[in-house]
Design an enzyme around this catalytic site. Structure first.
Site, mmCIF file in Angstrom:
data_model
loop_
_atom_site.group_PDB
_atom_site.id
_atom_site.type_symbol
_atom_site.label_atom_id
_atom_site.label_comp_id
_atom_site.label_asym_id
_atom_site.label_seq_id
_atom_site.Cartn_x
_atom_site.Cartn_y
_atom_site.Cartn_z
ATOM 1 N N GLU A 173 3.667 -35.254 -5.973
ATOM 2 C CA GLU A 173 2.803 -34.183 -5.456
ATOM 3 C C GLU A 173 3.308 -33.673 -4.116
ATOM 4 O O GLU A 173 3.507 -34.449 -3.180
ATOM 5 C CB GLU A 173 1.361 -34.719 -5.280
ATOM 6 N N HIS B 107 -9.596 -30.567 -1.954
ATOM 7 C CA HIS B 107 -9.755 -29.629 -3.070
ATOM 8 C C HIS B 107 -10.453 -28.421 -2.449
ATOM 9 O O HIS B 107 -11.675 -28.350 -2.403
ATOM 10 C CB HIS B 107 -10.574 -30.241 -4.211
ATOM 11 N N TYR C 214 1.160 -40.587 -17.471
ATOM 12 C CA TYR C 214 0.441 -41.860 -17.393
ATOM 13 C C TYR C 214 0.502 -42.485 -18.782
ATOM 14 O O TYR C 214 -0.119 -41.982 -19.719
ATOM 15 C CB TYR C 214 -0.999 -41.625 -16.938
ATOM 16 N N HIS D 274 -8.260 -42.079 -10.627
ATOM 17 C CA HIS D 274 -9.013 -42.164 -9.371
ATOM 18 C C HIS D 274 -9.041 -43.584 -8.800
ATOM 19 O O HIS D 274 -10.003 -43.986 -8.162
ATOM 20 C CB HIS D 274 -10.444 -41.636 -9.561
ATOM 21 N N ASP E 37 -0.950 -41.931 -3.474
ATOM 22 C CA ASP E 37 -1.466 -40.569 -3.283
ATOM 23 C C ASP E 37 -2.291 -40.630 -2.016
ATOM 24 O O ASP E 37 -3.396 -41.184 -2.013
ATOM 25 C CB ASP E 37 -2.311 -40.164 -4.502
ATOM 26 N N ASP F 25 -28.425 -48.860 10.807
ATOM 27 C CA ASP F 25 -28.347 -47.837 11.854
ATOM 28 C C ASP F 25 -26.910 -47.403 12.145
ATOM 29 O O ASP F 25 -26.616 -46.873 13.217
ATOM 30 C CB ASP F 25 -29.029 -48.334 13.140
ATOM 31 N N ASP G 34 -1.841 -33.589 1.263
ATOM 32 C CA ASP G 34 -2.071 -34.278 -0.013
ATOM 33 C C ASP G 34 -0.718 -34.539 -0.667
ATOM 34 O O ASP G 34 -0.116 -33.621 -1.216
ATOM 35 C CB ASP G 34 -2.967 -33.367 -0.889
ATOM 36 N N GLU H 94 1.505 -31.003 -8.577
ATOM 37 C CA GLU H 94 1.398 -32.449 -8.770
ATOM 38 C C GLU H 94 1.391 -32.884 -10.225
ATOM 39 O O GLU H 94 0.401 -33.432 -10.710
ATOM 40 C CB GLU H 94 0.158 -32.983 -8.058
ATOM 41 N N HIS I 270 -4.387 -33.952 -16.427
ATOM 42 C CA HIS I 270 -4.970 -33.195 -15.314
ATOM 43 C C HIS I 270 -4.175 -31.918 -15.067
ATOM 44 O O HIS I 270 -3.109 -31.717 -15.653
ATOM 45 C CB HIS I 270 -5.081 -34.051 -14.042
ATOM 46 N N HIS J 287 -4.157 -27.654 -7.137
ATOM 47 C CA HIS J 287 -5.441 -27.141 -6.638
ATOM 48 C C HIS J 287 -5.198 -26.513 -5.281
ATOM 49 O O HIS J 287 -4.183 -26.800 -4.630
ATOM 50 C CB HIS J 287 -6.471 -28.281 -6.541
ATOM 51 N N ARG K 117 3.272 -39.882 -10.639
ATOM 52 C CA ARG K 117 2.871 -38.541 -10.194
ATOM 53 C C ARG K 117 3.728 -38.199 -8.975
ATOM 54 O O ARG K 117 4.056 -39.087 -8.178
ATOM 55 C CB ARG K 117 1.374 -38.491 -9.841
HETATM 56 N N1 GLY Z 1 -5.547 -36.647 -3.807
HETATM 57 C C1 GLY Z 1 -6.370 -35.835 -4.587
HETATM 58 C C2 GLY Z 1 -5.603 -34.974 -5.447
HETATM 59 O O1 GLY Z 1 -4.405 -35.131 -5.576
HETATM 60 O O2 GLY Z 1 -6.113 -34.068 -6.036
HETATM 61 MN MN MN Z 2 -3.879 -33.111 -5.055
HETATM 62 MN MN MN Z 3 -3.209 -36.172 -4.169
#
Ligand code: GLY
Ligand code: MN
Ligand code: MN
Length: 458
Positions: free
Chosen positions: A428, A362, A409, A240, A257, A33, A268, A405, A351, A355, A426
């Site tokens: 960003e 996103h 890797y 991820h 991140d 619940d 982000d 970003e 990647h 975005h 990375r």
């Molecule tokens: N944190 C999600 C991205 O960087 O797209």
């Molecule tokens: Mn991002």
């Molecule tokens: Mn991110």
């Protein structure tokens, strides 16, 4: 108040006889619940600023807005908290009428009667189509009494996505505040890592995640905008990965991140830093390459440029750098044009460079220019195997917000110089497109290697 103005802009696009239906998000059970913390639907909130569950909005082409919300109920409010209630909603949310949500099914058919087009968000709310069908059946049952039933259904996302893509001043003000809070959280995590290691204390990923959450919350952020990634050492190569319990070791890099959500808007940020505050030679070389590629992306971000320009600028810099560092082999992979053409960089950079960012991390908004259909390509996406469609990239306009970003890797492998094994980097930042370039709203956390080292010494 901005919301009536947004509803008016939407109404003007519904066409004669148009009516739009927008539900908020459902409450979602976590277990037994207990529910997950409630988060409103972004489209609904964009038009109302109202964050209670069990609410619906209807907007007509003539500009009338009707809200349905939870009725006042002293007993429920004792258990679950304050409800605005329909009576107060009219004045507070500046809608033309408001009703209890228990009257939704009773009242909706009469609103749909004699309308031509029903707009609602397609494929976003489970069961919404069935619910609307039920209301339309009621309207149809009255056709023999002279009622007209809507003859057209259209996807409301097409209108709202375009509106949300270009942020207004109200949104940008919140996004700047969210970005500042998140930047402060990254500073705090960096400093904590170095301080704890210097003091001989254990550091685990969750220790750093706790610092992020503390900083988000103490500045009023309601939630993290997404599951925070705190990845020590080789974990940074898992795109991820989530903050877990792995030890953060002296000599390793940490990739964080993480960004907060503030008043419905996401931030982000990614930073990668040496756990102990000092980059090694190979770490620094790879870091500086990613940073140079981000500089190229930033320089390519301005009104009139294409959404894909920053990505292409990034790939060019990374590809040359991978050759220079010996991560790609000139004899095997050719020159920089070959590396780009054959996508050899993909092994280390798999990647996109960014975005849209807004209410959703996103965020919504088409990545191609509206109205352009494009052609089916012969290329396949290297990761998913999906056939790619050639469509003209979206042209950037002032007020659009996107992330920049780039990353690299590098997994351990025989053909990779050992100094680079298990490094995941990375960087960003969040960029608001301006007429001349872009405004980086996340730079309250340093990004240059020297500045990160200086901060972590302090
Ligand atoms: N944190 C999600 C991205 O960087 O797209
Ligand atoms: Mn991002
Ligand atoms: Mn991110």
């Amino acid at each position: 108040m901005i919301y009536p103005e947004r509803r008016a802009r939407l109404a003007a696009q519904l066409g004669a006889g148009g009516i739009a239906i927008i539900p908020t998000a459902p409450e979602r059970p976590r277990n037994r619940d207990s529910d997950f913390p409630y988060r409103h639907d972004s489209y609904f909130y964009y038009l109302t600023g109202f964050s209670e569950p069990q609410a619906w909005l209807v907007v007509t082409a003539e500009g009338a807005a009707t809200l349905w919300c939870q009725p006042k109920d002293l007993e429920r409010e004792i258990w679950d908290g304050f409800r605005l209630g329909p009576e107060a909603a009219v004045g507070q949310l500046k809608v033309q009428a408001a009703h209890s949500v228990s009257d939704l099914d009773r009242l909706m058919p009469s609103l749909l009667e004699n309308r031509r087009t029903v707009w609602y968000p397609f494929a976003t709310h489970n069961g919404l189509e069935t619910r609307i069908d039920g209301w339309l059946q009621k309207v149809r049952a009255r056709v023999r009494f002279g009622a007209e039933c809507p003859s057209e259904q259209r996807d409301l996302c097409t209108l709202l996505d375009e509106m949300r893509l270009v942020k207004d001043a109200h949104e940008l003000a919140i996004m700047r505040r969210a970005a500042r809070i998140s930047a402060g959280a990254h500073v705090r995590a960096m400093q904590t890592s170095a301080q704890r290691l210097r003091a001989g204390e254990e550091v685990r990923e969750y220790h750093l995640e706790a610092e992020l959450l503390h900083e988000f919350r103490r500045h009023g952020s309601q939630f993290p905008a997404y599951g925070s990634i705190v990845a020590a050492g080789a974990n940074a190569c898992v795109l991820h990965y989530r903050a877990d319990a792995a030890p953060v070791r002296d000599g390793e890099l940490v990739l964080i991140d993480a960004g907060c959500e503030l008043d419905g808007y996401a931030s982000d940020i990614t930073r990668t830093f040496p756990a102990n505050g000092r980059f090694s030679g190979a770490q620094r070389a790879l870091y500086d390459l990613v940073l140079a590629s981000q500089d190229a992306a930033i320089a390519a971000t301005r009104a009139g440029a294409k959404f894909t320009d920053p990505h292409e600028a990034t790939v060019k810099v990374l590809s040359q750098g991978l050759l220079d560092l010996g991560l790609l082999d000139k004899n095997r992979h050719g020159n920089v044009e070959d590396v780009i053409e054959q996508r050899h960089y993909f092994r280390y950079y798999m990647h996109r460079t960014g975005h849209w960012l807004g209410m959703d991390v996103h965020d919504c908004g088409s990545y191609v220019e509206p109205g352009e259909t494009g052609t089916l390509s012969t290329r396949r996406d290297p990761l998913s195997g999906e056939t790619l469609i050639n469509r003209p990239s979206r042209v950037l306009r002032p007020g659009m917000v996107l992330t920049l970003e780039p990353g690299l890797y590098v997994r351990a492998a025989d053909d990779v110089p050992q100094a680079f094994w298990d490094l995941g980097i990375r960087i960003e930042d969040d960029a608001v497109v301006t007429p001349e370039g872009c405004e980086l709203i996340t730079r309250d956390v340093p990004v240059k290697a020297d500045e990160i080292e200086a901060l972590m010494r302090g």
